[in-house]
Design an enzyme around this catalytic site. Structure first.
Site, PDB file in Angstrom:
ATOM      1  N   GLU A 153      14.619   2.124 -10.736  1.00 22.16           N
ATOM      2  CA  GLU A 153      16.054   1.800 -10.783  1.00 22.16           C
ATOM      3  C   GLU A 153      16.306   0.676 -11.793  1.00 22.16           C
ATOM      4  O   GLU A 153      17.262   0.717 -12.575  1.00 22.16           O
ATOM      5  CB  GLU A 153      16.555   1.388  -9.396  1.00 22.16           C
ATOM      6  N   LYS A 204       1.863  -8.979  -6.059  1.00 19.72           N
ATOM      7  CA  LYS A 204       2.630  -8.007  -5.247  1.00 19.72           C
ATOM      8  C   LYS A 204       3.143  -6.876  -6.124  1.00 19.72           C
ATOM      9  O   LYS A 204       4.127  -6.216  -5.809  1.00 19.72           O
ATOM     10  CB  LYS A 204       3.792  -8.706  -4.530  1.00 19.72           C
ATOM     11  N   ARG A 222       9.254   7.355   2.308  1.00 17.10           N
ATOM     12  CA  ARG A 222       9.287   6.160   3.177  1.00 17.10           C
ATOM     13  C   ARG A 222      10.445   6.250   4.172  1.00 17.10           C
ATOM     14  O   ARG A 222      10.740   5.293   4.883  1.00 17.10           O
ATOM     15  CB  ARG A 222       9.448   4.880   2.359  1.00 17.10           C
ATOM     16  N   GLY A 237      12.581   1.000  -6.625  1.00 22.83           N
ATOM     17  CA  GLY A 237      13.485   0.050  -7.273  1.00 22.83           C
ATOM     18  C   GLY A 237      13.027  -0.321  -8.673  1.00 22.83           C
ATOM     19  O   GLY A 237      13.840  -0.749  -9.497  1.00 22.83           O
ATOM     20  N   LEU A 245       8.536  -3.980   0.401  1.00 26.02           N
ATOM     21  CA  LEU A 245       8.680  -3.326   1.701  1.00 26.02           C
ATOM     22  C   LEU A 245       8.491  -4.290   2.864  1.00 26.02           C
ATOM     23  O   LEU A 245       8.969  -4.031   3.967  1.00 26.02           O
ATOM     24  CB  LEU A 245       7.690  -2.146   1.798  1.00 26.02           C
ATOM     25  N   GLY A 262      19.198   2.797  -3.174  1.00 21.23           N
ATOM     26  CA  GLY A 262      20.453   2.260  -2.670  1.00 21.23           C
ATOM     27  C   GLY A 262      20.695   0.817  -3.015  1.00 21.23           C
ATOM     28  O   GLY A 262      21.751   0.284  -2.702  1.00 21.23           O
ATOM     29  N   GLU A 318      10.933   6.480  -2.063  1.00 23.85           N
ATOM     30  CA  GLU A 318      11.901   6.254  -0.995  1.00 23.85           C
ATOM     31  C   GLU A 318      11.951   7.446  -0.043  1.00 23.85           C
ATOM     32  O   GLU A 318      12.030   7.279   1.182  1.00 23.85           O
ATOM     33  CB  GLU A 318      13.311   6.037  -1.578  1.00 23.85           C
TER      34      GLU A 318
HETATM   35  C1  1HE Z   1       3.719  -4.381  -2.058  1.00 21.11           C
HETATM   36  C2  1HE Z   1       4.457  -3.364  -2.668  1.00 21.11           C
HETATM   37  C3  1HE Z   1       5.783  -3.152  -2.218  1.00 21.11           C
HETATM   38  C4  1HE Z   1       2.507  -3.390  -3.564  1.00 21.11           C
HETATM   39  N1  1HE Z   1       6.257  -3.934  -1.239  1.00 21.11           N
HETATM   40  N2  1HE Z   1       4.234  -5.118  -1.098  1.00 21.11           N
HETATM   41  N3  1HE Z   1       7.634   1.030  -3.215  1.00 21.11           N
HETATM   42  C5  1HE Z   1       6.544   1.754  -2.883  1.00 21.11           C
HETATM   43  O1  1HE Z   1       6.564   2.523  -1.935  1.00 21.11           O
HETATM   44  C6  1HE Z   1       5.335   1.526  -3.710  1.00 21.11           C
HETATM   45  C7  1HE Z   1       4.276   0.806  -2.875  1.00 21.11           C
HETATM   46  N4  1HE Z   1       3.169   0.354  -3.692  1.00 21.11           N
HETATM   47  C8  1HE Z   1       2.200   1.175  -4.161  1.00 21.11           C
HETATM   48  O2  1HE Z   1       2.236   2.381  -4.015  1.00 21.11           O
HETATM   49  C9  1HE Z   1       1.039   0.514  -4.855  1.00 21.11           C
HETATM   50  O3  1HE Z   1       1.003  -0.842  -4.444  1.00 21.11           O
HETATM   51  C10 1HE Z   1       1.109   0.552  -6.402  1.00 21.11           C
HETATM   52  C11 1HE Z   1       0.888   1.994  -6.878  1.00 21.11           C
HETATM   53  C12 1HE Z   1       2.425   0.041  -6.931  1.00 21.11           C
HETATM   54  C13 1HE Z   1       0.021  -0.368  -6.979  1.00 21.11           C
HETATM   55  O4  1HE Z   1      -1.249  -0.036  -6.421  1.00 21.11           O
HETATM   56  P1  1HE Z   1      -2.445  -1.088  -6.530  1.00 21.11           P
HETATM   57  O5  1HE Z   1      -3.665  -0.402  -5.983  1.00 21.11           O
HETATM   58  O6  1HE Z   1      -2.503  -1.639  -7.898  1.00 21.11           O
HETATM   59  O7  1HE Z   1      -2.033  -2.331  -5.595  1.00 21.11           O
HETATM   60  P2  1HE Z   1      -2.074  -2.456  -4.000  1.00 21.11           P
HETATM   61  O8  1HE Z   1      -3.439  -2.816  -3.556  1.00 21.11           O
HETATM   62  O9  1HE Z   1      -1.446  -1.268  -3.349  1.00 21.11           O
HETATM   63  O10 1HE Z   1      -1.073  -3.655  -3.753  1.00 21.11           O
HETATM   64  C14 1HE Z   1      -1.430  -4.997  -4.057  1.00 21.11           C
HETATM   65  C15 1HE Z   1      -0.617  -5.895  -3.145  1.00 21.11           C
HETATM   66  O11 1HE Z   1       0.784  -5.705  -3.445  1.00 21.11           O
HETATM   67  C16 1HE Z   1      -0.768  -5.533  -1.674  1.00 21.11           C
HETATM   68  O12 1HE Z   1      -0.579  -6.712  -0.926  1.00 21.11           O
HETATM   69  P3  1HE Z   1      -1.823  -7.572  -0.359  1.00 21.11           P
HETATM   70  O13 1HE Z   1      -1.168  -8.715   0.326  1.00 21.11           O
HETATM   71  O14 1HE Z   1      -2.554  -6.627   0.552  1.00 21.11           O
HETATM   72  O15 1HE Z   1      -2.644  -7.972  -1.570  1.00 21.11           O
HETATM   73  C17 1HE Z   1       0.399  -4.613  -1.420  1.00 21.11           C
HETATM   74  O16 1HE Z   1       0.805  -4.571  -0.062  1.00 21.11           O
HETATM   75  C18 1HE Z   1       1.461  -5.289  -2.276  1.00 21.11           C
HETATM   76  N5  1HE Z   1       2.522  -4.369  -2.629  1.00 21.11           N
HETATM   77  N6  1HE Z   1       3.681  -2.760  -3.600  1.00 21.11           N
HETATM   78  C19 1HE Z   1       5.487  -4.888  -0.719  1.00 21.11           C
HETATM   79  N7  1HE Z   1       6.577  -2.218  -2.770  1.00 21.11           N
HETATM   80  C20 1HE Z   1      16.559  -1.067  -3.489  1.00 21.11           C
HETATM   81  S1  1HE Z   1      16.108   0.354  -2.849  1.00 21.11           S
HETATM   82  C21 1HE Z   1      14.547   0.654  -3.541  1.00 21.11           C
HETATM   83  C22 1HE Z   1      13.664   1.238  -2.508  1.00 21.11           C
HETATM   84  C23 1HE Z   1      12.269   1.243  -2.979  1.00 21.11           C
HETATM   85  O17 1HE Z   1      11.913   0.708  -3.994  1.00 21.11           O
HETATM   86  S2  1HE Z   1      11.199   2.073  -1.958  1.00 21.11           S
HETATM   87  C24 1HE Z   1       9.719   2.113  -2.851  1.00 21.11           C
HETATM   88  C25 1HE Z   1       8.848   0.976  -2.479  1.00 21.11           C
END
Ligand code: 1HE
Length: 270
Positions: A122, A35, A145, A119, A76, A150, A142
């Site tokens: 963060e 993940k 999205r 995060g 997420l 936070g 964020e």
């Molecule tokens: C996830 C998450 C996640 C990956 N929550 N499941 N964060 C984001 O908006 C970033 C979202 N993630 C990405 O943009 C990409 O996953 C990455 C650039 C980090 C990596 O890409 P990649 O091609 O190596 O991996 P992938 O194919 O996108 O992800 C592999 C798996 O991880 C996949 O799940 P699967 O079940 O389909 O294998 C994805 O769904 C999962 N995955 N990132 C849940 N973030 C306290 S406030 C903070 C607020 C925030 O942090 S918002 C930003 C959230």
């Protein structure tokens, strides 16, 4: 491990945080690579538990991520419908965990690679030093999205690294910084070749571990507070902290060693 009781360590591991001692450096690993080390509540609680219960012999720590990325930020899939008060308490719970990193017993070096986003940034910002390899990229998705930082204290810590204007740009536009530009603007203090961040972070942490504990405490607990005080208060606090640090027998011994030619000189940088 002397200080961290095994049930806490086992529960942390089950929730995606591993701890291994390398000498007097506690190496803490996010281990949810499938993940992308996304932060769910279990992992955040494990992070809190581990940093609040580091083994007594730990004098510095490193945090790093397993797999191709440091951390993809908030999981997420766990973004739940919460009313305002539930949201506040949830956010405050995350603050406790990241404060345990920033305001714990030992200095923390973050070893970064791949995604350091949301995060994840963060969390990296809660460490005292960041070492990035060339694969590192930084973003605060964020904004795109529909949410805000936070849980991880990002609005407090990230502007201290790069200024509010750059953070605003990252969130309003979805700007992604690569490793070189990230180091240039202050997201990381060290930039190393691909795959080299963990080794460099451990090298730095091992060096930090040899400092007088009072110096490390002053740098991680007093300096951030002094930097936020009005100048007059800051100078007053500085005088107090400096005299406490200088009074420690270890400080006296180290200064004496230098004066007697027994301690290393400062070397010219490469
Ligand atoms: C996830 C998450 C996640 C990956 N929550 N499941 N964060 C984001 O908006 C970033 C979202 N993630 C990405 O943009 C990409 O996953 C990455 C650039 C980090 C990596 O890409 P990649 O091609 O190596 O991996 P992938 O194919 O996108 O992800 C592999 C798996 O991880 C996949 O799940 P699967 O079940 O389909 O294998 C994805 O769904 C999962 N995955 N990132 C849940 N973030 C306290 S406030 C903070 C607020 C925030 O942090 S918002 C930003 C959230």
């Amino acid at each position: 491990m002397t200080n961290l009781n095994q049930p806490i360590l086992d529960r942390a591991l089950a929730n995606g945080i591993a701890l291994e001692m390398q000498g007097d450096v506690a190496v803490v690993r996010l281990c949810r690579p499938a993940k992308r080390n996304a932060l769910n509540d279990g992992l955040i609680e494990a992070l809190r538990d581990v940093f609040q219960n580091l083994p007594a012999e730990a004098r510095a720590a490193v945090i790093h991520g397993e797999g191709d990325h440091f951390c993809a930020g908030l999981d997420l899939s766990e973004l739940k419908e919460r009313d305002a008060s539930e949201g506040i308490f949830h956010s405050r719970g995350w603050h406790v965990a990241l404060n345990a990193v920033e305001q714990g017993r030992v200095p923390v070096v973050a070893a970064l690679h791949g995604a350091v986003v949301g995060g994840g940034l963060e969390l990296a910002s809660a460490a005292h030093i960041r070492v990035a390899d060339e694969s590192t990229f930084y973003a605060l998705p964020e904004g795109t999205r529909g949410i805000f930082v936070g849980g991880g204290g990002g609005s407090v810590r990230v502007p201290k690294l790069i200024g509010a204007a750059r953070m605003t740009d990252m969130m309003l536009t979805g700007r992604v910084y690569n490793a070189v530009d990230g180091e240039r603007v202050g997201l990381a203090q060290y930039l190393v070749p691909n795959g080299g961040a963990l080794a460099k972070a451990i090298e730095l942490a091992s060096r930090i571990a040899t400092n007088a504990p009072m110096t490390n405490f002053a740098l991680t607990h007093a300096l951030p507070r002094i930097a936020e005080q009005p100048a007059d208060h800051g100078l007053f606090t500085e005088a107090l902290v400096a005299s406490i640090a200088q009074a420690a027998p270890e400080a006296k011994a180290r200064v004496r060693a230098f004066l007697e030619g027994k301690a290393a000189k400062v070397q010219k940088a490469d």
